[in-house]
Scaffold this motif. Structure first.
Motif, PDB file in Angstrom:
ATOM      1  N   VAL A 198       0.855  -1.187   0.000  1.00 23.60           N
ATOM      2  CA  VAL A 198       0.000   0.000   0.000  1.00 23.60           C
ATOM      3  C   VAL A 198       0.890   1.236   0.000  1.00 23.60           C
ATOM      4  CG1 VAL A 198      -1.994   1.081   1.079  1.00 23.60           C
ATOM      5  CG2 VAL A 198      -1.526  -1.330   1.523  1.00 23.60           C
ATOM      6  N   ASN A 199       0.729   2.095  -1.016  1.00 16.83           N
ATOM      7  CA  ASN A 199       1.556   3.293  -1.146  1.00 16.83           C
ATOM      8  C   ASN A 199       0.738   4.450  -1.704  1.00 16.83           C
ATOM      9  OD1 ASN A 199       4.489   2.270  -0.685  1.00 16.83           O
ATOM     10  ND2 ASN A 199       3.649   0.788  -2.132  1.00 16.83           N
ATOM     11  N   THR A 200       1.254   5.662  -1.518  1.00 16.97           N
ATOM     12  CA  THR A 200       0.631   6.830  -2.139  1.00 16.97           C
ATOM     13  C   THR A 200       1.553   7.455  -3.176  1.00 16.97           C
ATOM     14  OG1 THR A 200       1.466   8.530  -0.604  1.00 16.97           O
ATOM     15  CG2 THR A 200      -0.590   7.394  -0.004  1.00 16.97           C
ATOM     16  N   ILE A 201       0.924   8.087  -4.160  1.00 17.65           N
ATOM     17  CA  ILE A 201       1.581   9.015  -5.080  1.00 17.65           C
ATOM     18  C   ILE A 201       1.167  10.413  -4.646  1.00 17.65           C
ATOM     19  CG2 ILE A 201       1.707   9.835  -7.458  1.00 17.65           C
ATOM     20  CD1 ILE A 201       0.945   7.020  -8.349  1.00 17.65           C
ATOM     21  N   ASN A 202       2.129  11.317  -4.497  1.00 21.22           N
ATOM     22  CA  ASN A 202       1.830  12.660  -4.012  1.00 21.22           C
ATOM     23  C   ASN A 202       2.178  13.690  -5.081  1.00 21.22           C
ATOM     24  OD1 ASN A 202       2.325  10.814  -1.626  1.00 21.22           O
ATOM     25  ND2 ASN A 202       1.583  12.628  -0.564  1.00 21.22           N
ATOM     26  N   PRO A 203       1.228  13.979  -5.980  1.00 23.38           N
ATOM     27  CA  PRO A 203       1.526  14.874  -7.091  1.00 23.38           C
ATOM     28  C   PRO A 203       1.403  16.349  -6.747  1.00 23.38           C
ATOM     29  CG  PRO A 203      -0.677  13.999  -7.330  1.00 23.38           C
ATOM     30  CD  PRO A 203      -0.093  13.361  -6.100  1.00 23.38           C
ATOM     31  N   THR A 204       2.103  17.161  -7.518  1.00 24.52           N
ATOM     32  CA  THR A 204       1.867  18.595  -7.502  1.00 24.52           C
ATOM     33  C   THR A 204       0.641  18.885  -8.359  1.00 24.52           C
ATOM     34  OG1 THR A 204       2.910  20.741  -7.905  1.00 24.52           O
ATOM     35  CG2 THR A 204       3.320  19.037  -9.529  1.00 24.52           C
ATOM     36  N   VAL A 205       0.360  20.156  -8.577  1.00 22.73           N
ATOM     37  CA  VAL A 205      -0.763  20.542  -9.439  1.00 22.73           C
ATOM     38  C   VAL A 205      -0.559  19.952 -10.830  1.00 22.73           C
ATOM     39  CG1 VAL A 205      -1.945  22.472 -10.543  1.00 22.73           C
ATOM     40  CG2 VAL A 205      -1.178  22.669  -8.166  1.00 22.73           C
ATOM     41  N   PHE A 206      -1.619  19.329 -11.352  1.00 22.03           N
ATOM     42  CA  PHE A 206      -1.543  18.811 -12.719  1.00 22.03           C
ATOM     43  C   PHE A 206      -2.767  19.275 -13.508  1.00 22.03           C
ATOM     44  CE2 PHE A 206      -3.419  15.529 -10.017  1.00 22.03           C
ATOM     45  CZ  PHE A 206      -4.601  15.234 -10.675  1.00 22.03           C
ATOM     46  N   ARG A 207      -2.635  19.245 -14.819  1.00 18.62           N
ATOM     47  CA  ARG A 207      -3.669  19.783 -15.696  1.00 18.62           C
ATOM     48  C   ARG A 207      -4.949  18.947 -15.625  1.00 18.62           C
ATOM     49  NH1 ARG A 207      -2.681  23.162 -20.007  1.00 18.62           N
ATOM     50  NH2 ARG A 207      -0.506  22.470 -20.052  1.00 18.62           N
ATOM     51  N   SER A 208      -6.063  19.634 -15.437  1.00 16.86           N
ATOM     52  CA  SER A 208      -7.386  19.010 -15.455  1.00 16.86           C
ATOM     53  C   SER A 208      -8.391  20.091 -15.807  1.00 16.86           C
ATOM     54  CB  SER A 208      -7.725  18.393 -14.093  1.00 16.86           C
ATOM     55  OG  SER A 208      -7.959  19.412 -13.131  1.00 16.86           O
ATOM     56  N   ASP A 209      -9.659  19.705 -15.942  1.00 16.84           N
ATOM     57  CA  ASP A 209     -10.690  20.707 -16.221  1.00 16.84           C
ATOM     58  C   ASP A 209     -10.739  21.757 -15.113  1.00 16.84           C
ATOM     59  OD1 ASP A 209     -11.360  19.371 -18.530  1.00 16.84           O
ATOM     60  OD2 ASP A 209     -13.100  18.334 -17.660  1.00 16.84           O
ATOM     61  N   PRO A 250       5.747  -5.840 -10.033  1.00 13.97           N
ATOM     62  CA  PRO A 250       6.714  -6.566  -9.200  1.00 13.97           C
ATOM     63  C   PRO A 250       7.900  -5.720  -8.764  1.00 13.97           C
ATOM     64  CG  PRO A 250       6.018  -7.927 -11.044  1.00 13.97           C
ATOM     65  CD  PRO A 250       5.458  -6.557 -11.292  1.00 13.97           C
ATOM     66  N   ALA A 251       8.187  -4.639  -9.490  1.00 15.36           N
ATOM     67  CA  ALA A 251       9.286  -3.759  -9.096  1.00 15.36           C
ATOM     68  C   ALA A 251       9.042  -3.127  -7.732  1.00 15.36           C
ATOM     69  CB  ALA A 251       9.490  -2.663 -10.146  1.00 15.36           C
ATOM     70  N   ALA A 252       7.786  -3.117  -7.282  1.00 13.36           N
ATOM     71  CA  ALA A 252       7.430  -2.522  -5.993  1.00 13.36           C
ATOM     72  C   ALA A 252       7.174  -3.567  -4.920  1.00 13.36           C
ATOM     73  CB  ALA A 252       6.198  -1.632  -6.157  1.00 13.36           C
ATOM     74  N   ASP A 253       7.642  -4.787  -5.117  1.00 13.25           N
ATOM     75  CA  ASP A 253       7.375  -5.838  -4.133  1.00 13.25           C
ATOM     76  C   ASP A 253       7.950  -5.525  -2.753  1.00 13.25           C
ATOM     77  OD1 ASP A 253       5.944  -7.323  -5.923  1.00 13.25           O
ATOM     78  OD2 ASP A 253       7.504  -8.828  -6.295  1.00 13.25           O
ATOM     79  N   PHE A 254       8.992  -4.691  -2.685  1.00 16.24           N
ATOM     80  CA  PHE A 254       9.593  -4.341  -1.393  1.00 16.24           C
ATOM     81  C   PHE A 254       9.208  -2.924  -0.955  1.00 16.24           C
ATOM     82  CE2 PHE A 254      13.228  -3.619   1.587  1.00 16.24           C
ATOM     83  CZ  PHE A 254      13.033  -4.724   2.391  1.00 16.24           C
ATOM     84  N   LEU A 255       8.264  -2.312  -1.678  1.00 18.39           N
ATOM     85  CA  LEU A 255       7.852  -0.951  -1.358  1.00 18.39           C
ATOM     86  C   LEU A 255       6.456  -0.971  -0.749  1.00 18.39           C
ATOM     87  CD1 LEU A 255       8.937   0.864  -4.657  1.00 18.39           C
ATOM     88  CD2 LEU A 255      10.286   0.470  -2.572  1.00 18.39           C
ATOM     89  N   THR A 256       6.341  -0.498   0.483  1.00 15.36           N
ATOM     90  CA  THR A 256       5.028  -0.389   1.105  1.00 15.36           C
ATOM     91  C   THR A 256       5.071   0.676   2.194  1.00 15.36           C
ATOM     92  OG1 THR A 256       3.138  -1.692   1.897  1.00 15.36           O
ATOM     93  CG2 THR A 256       5.264  -2.105   2.958  1.00 15.36           C
ATOM     94  N   GLY A 257       3.923   1.327   2.410  1.00 14.60           N
ATOM     95  CA  GLY A 257       3.849   2.387   3.404  1.00 14.60           C
ATOM     96  C   GLY A 257       4.540   3.661   2.986  1.00 14.60           C
ATOM     97  N   GLY A 258       4.811   3.815   1.684  1.00 13.55           N
ATOM     98  CA  GLY A 258       5.534   4.982   1.197  1.00 13.55           C
ATOM     99  C   GLY A 258       4.608   6.063   0.682  1.00 13.55           C
ATOM    100  N   ASN A 259       5.041   7.316   0.856  1.00 14.81           N
ATOM    101  CA  ASN A 259       4.369   8.474   0.256  1.00 14.81           C
ATOM    102  C   ASN A 259       5.343   9.048  -0.771  1.00 14.81           C
ATOM    103  OD1 ASN A 259       3.581   9.267   3.645  1.00 14.81           O
ATOM    104  ND2 ASN A 259       2.227   8.175   2.254  1.00 14.81           N
ATOM    105  N   TYR A 260       5.096   8.749  -2.046  1.00 11.78           N
ATOM    106  CA  TYR A 260       6.108   8.992  -3.075  1.00 11.78           C
ATOM    107  C   TYR A 260       5.981  10.374  -3.695  1.00 11.78           C
ATOM    108  CZ  TYR A 260       7.751   4.367  -2.331  1.00 11.78           C
ATOM    109  OH  TYR A 260       8.284   3.258  -1.725  1.00 11.78           O
ATOM    110  N   ASP A 261       7.065  11.123  -3.565  1.00 18.80           N
ATOM    111  CA  ASP A 261       7.157  12.503  -4.035  1.00 18.80           C
ATOM    112  C   ASP A 261       7.028  12.560  -5.546  1.00 18.80           C
ATOM    113  OD1 ASP A 261       7.979  15.037  -4.814  1.00 18.80           O
ATOM    114  OD2 ASP A 261       9.601  15.157  -3.352  1.00 18.80           O
ATOM    115  N   ALA A 262       5.919  13.167  -6.003  1.00 16.44           N
ATOM    116  CA  ALA A 262       5.725  13.412  -7.439  1.00 16.44           C
ATOM    117  C   ALA A 262       5.420  14.909  -7.615  1.00 16.44           C
ATOM    118  CB  ALA A 262       4.597  12.564  -7.983  1.00 16.44           C
ATOM    119  N   THR A 263       6.174  15.716  -6.882  1.00 19.19           N
ATOM    120  CA  THR A 263       5.863  17.150  -6.761  1.00 19.19           C
ATOM    121  C   THR A 263       6.682  18.020  -7.702  1.00 19.19           C
ATOM    122  OG1 THR A 263       7.530  17.595  -5.060  1.00 19.19           O
ATOM    123  CG2 THR A 263       5.371  16.761  -4.318  1.00 19.19           C
TER     124      THR A 263
END
Length: 269
Positions: A198-209, A250-263
């Motif tokens: 279980v992980n999060t992606i934490n984006p900055t502002v991105f284009r949307s309506d 499968p590349a994320a098999d050892f990744l969990t509990g992370g809040n991943y910086d996509a800012t």
């Protein structure tokens, strides 16, 4: 003198690091800019997609697009904050594709307002839409994954605002900050015992309506954003697909509990 040993990396492991073909993914918020992009990206990677949001007409358009590009998709109009409604999404995944391997949570809501004028009801609605509904969706899918006994991957869209306050965002920032910590706690519950990452992606502002107005390069809003974005621009939905695929693979098999910086470097400045 120690014996030289070969490096323990197999070709098969490397070749299949990002392979998610044949898996089944539920994508919430699939009619939004990022949820739709994730649904299409997964489908193009060979994933069987169950796309869900409230708007059935927009979901149908997404399904037609995915199928037109050779992907596999079914849609269910549902409310992620309602357990009976979301149960229909899980049932569709089981009925059409045999279960669920990946959950991508991309729904959300915001109504910025100063705390002095914002009603408690509006604040609570933001918290319910951006936190409580995420808990409901993750809990229900986790129950299904645990019962199936095959593990799984959960990818939750949070925000750069989870760790940085902003005027008018007492609801949104609070919900996203709580979401990050909730996902970390879910990982403690689910990963070792049930094989659910279980992980999060934490984006900055991105284009949307809703954010298109921010993308005028001559506006003061755009220029102010760039002062805190080392990447030199605001985001596009496609900028976050790499993380969405990585964290489901499968590349994320050892990744969990992370809040991943996509800012775009926003957290660095």
């Amino acid at each position: 003198m120690s014996e030289n040993k070969p490096v323990n990396v197999s070709r098969d492991t490397v070749d299949h690091l990002f392979d998610i073909e044949g898996r089944v993914a539920i994508v919430t918020g699939a009619t939004g800019a990022l949820g739709g992009a994730i649904a299409v990206a997964y489908a193009l990677k060979g994933v069987k997609v169950v796309a869900t949001a409230r708007n059935a007409q927009k979901l149908d358009a997404l399904r037609v697009q995915i199928e037109g590009e050779g992907g596999v998709c079914t849609t269910v109009a549902a409310d992620p904050s309602d357990t009976d409604s979301f149960a229909q999404v899980i049932e569709a995944a089981k009925r059409e594709f045999g279960g669920v391997d990946i959950l991508a949570v991309a729904h959300g809501y915001n109504k910025p307002e100063n705390i002095l004028t914002q009603s408690v009801e509006d604040w609570s609605y933001i918290m319910d839409a951006d936190l409580k509904s995420v808990y409901i969706v993750c809990k229900m899918v986790a129950e299904e994954m645990a019962q199936a006994g095959k593990g799984g991957k959960m990818v939750v869209v949070s925000s750069a605002r989870s760790k940085m306050g902003m005027a008018g965002y007492t609801g949104y920032c609070a919900s996203k900050g709580a979401c990050d910590l909730m996902i970390q706690s879910m990982a403690c519950d689910l990963s070792a015992q049930y094989g659910i990452n279980v992980n999060t992606i934490n984006p900055t502002v991105f284009r949307s309506d809703l954010t298109e107005w921010m993308f005028d390069p001559d506006s003061a809003v755009y220029q102010n954003f760039l002062k805190r974005l080392p990447i030199g621009r605001l985001g596009e939905p496609s900028d976050f697909l790499g993380l969405a695929v990585l964290l489901a693979s499968p590349a994320a098999d050892f990744l969990t509990g992370g809040n991943y910086d996509a800012t775009g470097g926003y957290w660095a400045c």
